[in-house]
Design a protein around this motif. Structure first.
Motif, PDB file in Angstrom:
ATOM      1  N   LEU A  99       7.690   3.095   3.115  1.00 17.59           N
ATOM      2  CA  LEU A  99       7.796   4.110   4.425  1.00 17.59           C
ATOM      3  C   LEU A  99       6.337   5.093   4.189  1.00 17.59           C
ATOM      4  N   LEU A 100       6.337   5.483   2.745  1.00 14.22           N
ATOM      5  CA  LEU A 100       5.510   6.459   2.716  1.00 14.22           C
ATOM      6  C   LEU A 100       4.390   5.712   2.877  1.00 14.22           C
ATOM      7  N   TRP A 101       4.241   4.608   2.479  1.00 10.21           N
ATOM      8  CA  TRP A 101       2.620   3.920   2.038  1.00 10.21           C
ATOM      9  C   TRP A 101       1.535   3.781   3.194  1.00 10.21           C
ATOM     10  N   PRO A 102       2.723   3.512   4.246  1.00 11.57           N
ATOM     11  CA  PRO A 102       1.219   3.301   5.949  1.00 11.57           C
ATOM     12  C   PRO A 102       1.103   3.739   6.135  1.00 11.57           C
ATOM     13  N   THR A 103       2.123   5.442   5.839  1.00 12.03           N
ATOM     14  CA  THR A 103       1.630   7.064   6.176  1.00 12.03           C
ATOM     15  C   THR A 103       0.626   7.444   5.505  1.00 12.03           C
ATOM     16  N   LEU A 104       0.936   7.300   4.384  1.00  8.35           N
ATOM     17  CA  LEU A 104      -0.977   7.453   3.634  1.00  8.35           C
ATOM     18  C   LEU A 104      -2.122   6.569   3.848  1.00  8.35           C
ATOM     19  N   TRP A 105      -1.631   6.051   4.312  1.00  5.30           N
ATOM     20  CA  TRP A 105      -3.323   5.323   4.257  1.00  5.30           C
ATOM     21  C   TRP A 105      -3.686   5.504   5.719  1.00  5.30           C
ATOM     22  N   ALA A 106      -2.600   6.710   6.918  1.00  3.37           N
ATOM     23  CA  ALA A 106      -3.114   6.737   8.818  1.00  3.37           C
ATOM     24  C   ALA A 106      -3.414   8.054   7.588  1.00  3.37           C
ATOM     25  N   LEU A 107      -3.088   8.448   7.281  1.00  4.21           N
ATOM     26  CA  LEU A 107      -3.872  10.156   6.783  1.00  4.21           C
ATOM     27  C   LEU A 107      -4.695  10.174   6.303  1.00  4.21           C
ATOM     28  N   TRP A 108      -5.237   9.141   5.064  1.00 11.77           N
ATOM     29  CA  TRP A 108      -6.583   9.233   4.599  1.00 11.77           C
ATOM     30  C   TRP A 108      -6.919   8.713   5.832  1.00 11.77           C
ATOM     31  N   LEU A 109      -7.253   7.728   6.270  1.00  9.03           N
ATOM     32  CA  LEU A 109      -8.119   6.747   7.525  1.00  9.03           C
ATOM     33  C   LEU A 109      -8.597   8.240   8.123  1.00  9.03           C
ATOM     34  N   ALA A 110      -7.531   9.112   8.811  1.00  8.31           N
ATOM     35  CA  ALA A 110      -7.494   9.615   9.390  1.00  8.31           C
ATOM     36  C   ALA A 110      -8.593  11.400   9.589  1.00  8.31           C
ATOM     37  N   SER A 111      -8.340  11.981   7.739  1.00  9.06           N
ATOM     38  CA  SER A 111      -8.953  11.996   7.715  1.00  9.06           C
ATOM     39  C   SER A 111     -10.333  11.826   6.652  1.00  9.06           C
ATOM     40  N   ARG A 112     -10.744  11.040   6.725  1.00  5.48           N
ATOM     41  CA  ARG A 112     -11.816  10.780   6.345  1.00  5.48           C
ATOM     42  C   ARG A 112     -11.748  10.647   4.331  1.00  5.48           C
ATOM     43  N   GLY A 113     -10.748  10.583   4.036  1.00  4.49           N
ATOM     44  CA  GLY A 113     -10.596  10.320   2.723  1.00  4.49           C
ATOM     45  C   GLY A 113     -10.464  11.868   2.096  1.00  4.49           C
ATOM     46  N   THR A 114      -9.989  12.965   3.240  1.00  3.81           N
ATOM     47  CA  THR A 114     -10.444  13.962   2.965  1.00  3.81           C
ATOM     48  C   THR A 114      -9.194  14.954   3.389  1.00  3.81           C
ATOM     49  N   PRO A 115      -7.498  14.792   2.963  1.00  4.21           N
ATOM     50  CA  PRO A 115      -6.569  15.005   4.101  1.00  4.21           C
ATOM     51  C   PRO A 115      -6.389  16.665   3.931  1.00  4.21           C
ATOM     52  N   ARG A 116      -5.590  17.433   4.660  1.00  3.89           N
ATOM     53  CA  ARG A 116      -5.193  18.880   3.393  1.00  3.89           C
ATOM     54  C   ARG A 116      -4.474  19.031   2.638  1.00  3.89           C
ATOM     55  N   LEU A 117      -3.971  19.645   1.527  1.00  4.67           N
ATOM     56  CA  LEU A 117      -3.397  19.945   0.892  1.00  4.67           C
ATOM     57  C   LEU A 117      -1.766  20.175   2.171  1.00  4.67           C
ATOM     58  N   ASP A 118      -1.363  20.910   2.365  1.00  5.48           N
ATOM     59  CA  ASP A 118      -0.437  21.046   3.373  1.00  5.48           C
ATOM     60  C   ASP A 118      -0.045  19.456   4.363  1.00  5.48           C
ATOM     61  N   HIS A 119      -0.773  19.546   4.816  1.00  8.51           N
ATOM     62  CA  HIS A 119      -0.326  17.821   5.651  1.00  8.51           C
ATOM     63  C   HIS A 119       0.370  17.091   4.601  1.00  8.51           C
ATOM     64  N   PHE A 120      -0.770  16.550   3.155  1.00 15.00           N
ATOM     65  CA  PHE A 120       0.071  15.622   2.223  1.00 15.00           C
ATOM     66  C   PHE A 120       1.368  16.170   2.336  1.00 15.00           C
ATOM     67  N   LEU A 121       1.651  17.339   1.713  1.00 12.00           N
ATOM     68  CA  LEU A 121       3.137  17.969   1.332  1.00 12.00           C
ATOM     69  C   LEU A 121       4.244  17.480   2.281  1.00 12.00           C
ATOM     70  N   ILE A 122       3.680  17.783   4.040  1.00  7.81           N
ATOM     71  CA  ILE A 122       4.732  18.085   4.915  1.00  7.81           C
ATOM     72  C   ILE A 122       5.520  16.556   4.856  1.00  7.81           C
ATOM     73  N   PHE A 123       3.709  15.451   4.933  1.00  2.13           N
ATOM     74  CA  PHE A 123       4.302  14.314   5.596  1.00  2.13           C
ATOM     75  C   PHE A 123       4.908  13.201   4.074  1.00  2.13           C
ATOM     76  N   PHE A 124       4.742  14.016   2.586  1.00  2.00           N
ATOM     77  CA  PHE A 124       5.020  13.415   1.108  1.00  2.00           C
ATOM     78  C   PHE A 124       6.946  13.767   1.300  1.00  2.00           C
ATOM     79  N   VAL A 125       7.037  15.380   1.826  1.00  4.84           N
ATOM     80  CA  VAL A 125       8.634  15.621   2.067  1.00  4.84           C
ATOM     81  C   VAL A 125       8.836  15.006   2.562  1.00  4.84           C
TER      82      VAL A 125
END
Length: 313
Positions: A48-74
């Motif tokens: 479930l996590l890998w596709p979410t991270l694919w999208a988070l990195w692509l949407a942010s063009r490789g610079t996701p915000r820390l709070d976004h990363f933590l929200i989606f990870f948890v």
């Protein structure tokens, strides 16, 4: 009473408060809850996590915000756990008849159905609390995501290919991530979600092949039963479609060669999965399913290293 009689009474064993028994029962209950939400089996969270991270990195063009990363990870961990509790509640009358699932805590009677629902509600509420830190579009999408996650366990009663429905449920972090980062759902998001539907269809069909005989006996619908002898062809075709859609996504995002190297590594793993499942053994099919974690990781690595070298827009 004589002193001797008093001595005999005073030296007899004194009943103890059953603190040890109490703590042991609490530990057993916590262990049952842990197994209910599959904390002992992280493969589902990773898929479930890998596709979410694919999208988070692509949407942010490789610079996701820390709070976004933590929200989606948890949030991914919480929603997967809630989904497991709902799934076991929905399958509580089927799981005791399936070899692989009959020891699950709800099927084994270690916890009650209403406890499973309560656990699912608490976890889903925790995930929603995290979503509230995102923008209105992401919050609105979360309701749809919850509805899909809650209804997936029942799809096996009515849909011949419930694995396709799972692909949407397990990929809903993709539109959520694009909504959170870009406040829109571009075509790139649609391609990525479609790729994940084929990805999930492939690995969950491998998973369904493990339970083929049990599912046929109890009347559960799965792709392995619906497709019959064509299920291996369908798995490999789904993998091919996934790679094609990911390649189109990479081209649209201007990703450089490391991304395609990641896809090549994933393709090599898929060939390995074909070797594992072609004999249709339970062990081989389950091993292929578990190995899909590395497919998702290879794609993610390609995105991470392909974004800094991407072609100019």
């Amino acid at each position: 009473m004589s002193s001797a009689g008093w001595a005999r009474r005073s030296t007899s064993p004194v009943p103890k408060l059953s603190s040890e028994v109490t703590w042991a029962s609490i530990a057993r209950r916590l262990d049952a809850y842990e197994r209910l939400i599959r904390l002992d089996k992280p493969i589902g969270t990773l898929l479930l996590l890998w596709p979410t991270l694919w999208a988070l990195w692509l949407a942010s063009r490789g610079t996701p915000r820390l709070d976004h990363f933590l929200i989606f990870f948890v949030g991914t961990l919480l929603m997967r756990s809630a989904g497991c509790a709902i799934n076991d509640y929905a399958d509580r009358n089927f799981d005791p008849h399936v070899e692989r699932t009959r020891r699950r805590p709800l099927a084994a009677g270690e916890i009650r159905p209403r406890e499973a629902l309560a656990v699912a509600a608490v976890l889903a509420a925790g995930a929603f609390a995290l979503v509230l830190f995102l923008n209105p579009l992401a919050i609105a999408l979360s309701f749809l995501g919850l509805a899909i996650a809650a209804t997936y366990p029942y799809s096996k009663r009515y849909i011949a290919l419930p694995q396709a429905y799972l692909g949407i449920a397990f990929g809903f972090g993709i539109p959520m991530a694009y909504a959170a980062v870009q406040e829109r759902l571009p075509a790139e998001c649609g391609l990525l979600l479609a790729a994940n539907v084929f990805y999930a269809f492939a690995y969950d069909t491998e998973y369904a092949m493990v339970d083929r005989d049990d599912d046929a006996r109890i009347g559960i619908r799965t792709s392995a039963l619906t497709l019959g002898r064509w299920e291996i062809t369908a798995v490999m075709a789904s993998y091919a479609a996934m790679l094609g859609l990911l390649a189109a996504t990479g081209a649209r995002a201007g990703l450089a060669w490391p991304f395609y190297a990641g896809l090549a590594a994933a393709a090599a793993m898929m060939v390995y999965h074909w070797i594992l499942i072609r004999g249709r053994s339970r062990e081989g099919c389950f091993k292929a399913f578990m190995h899909n974690n590395w497919v998702g990781a290879a794609v993610f690595a390609g995105i991470v290293f392909g974004l800094p070298l991407r072609w100019p827009a």
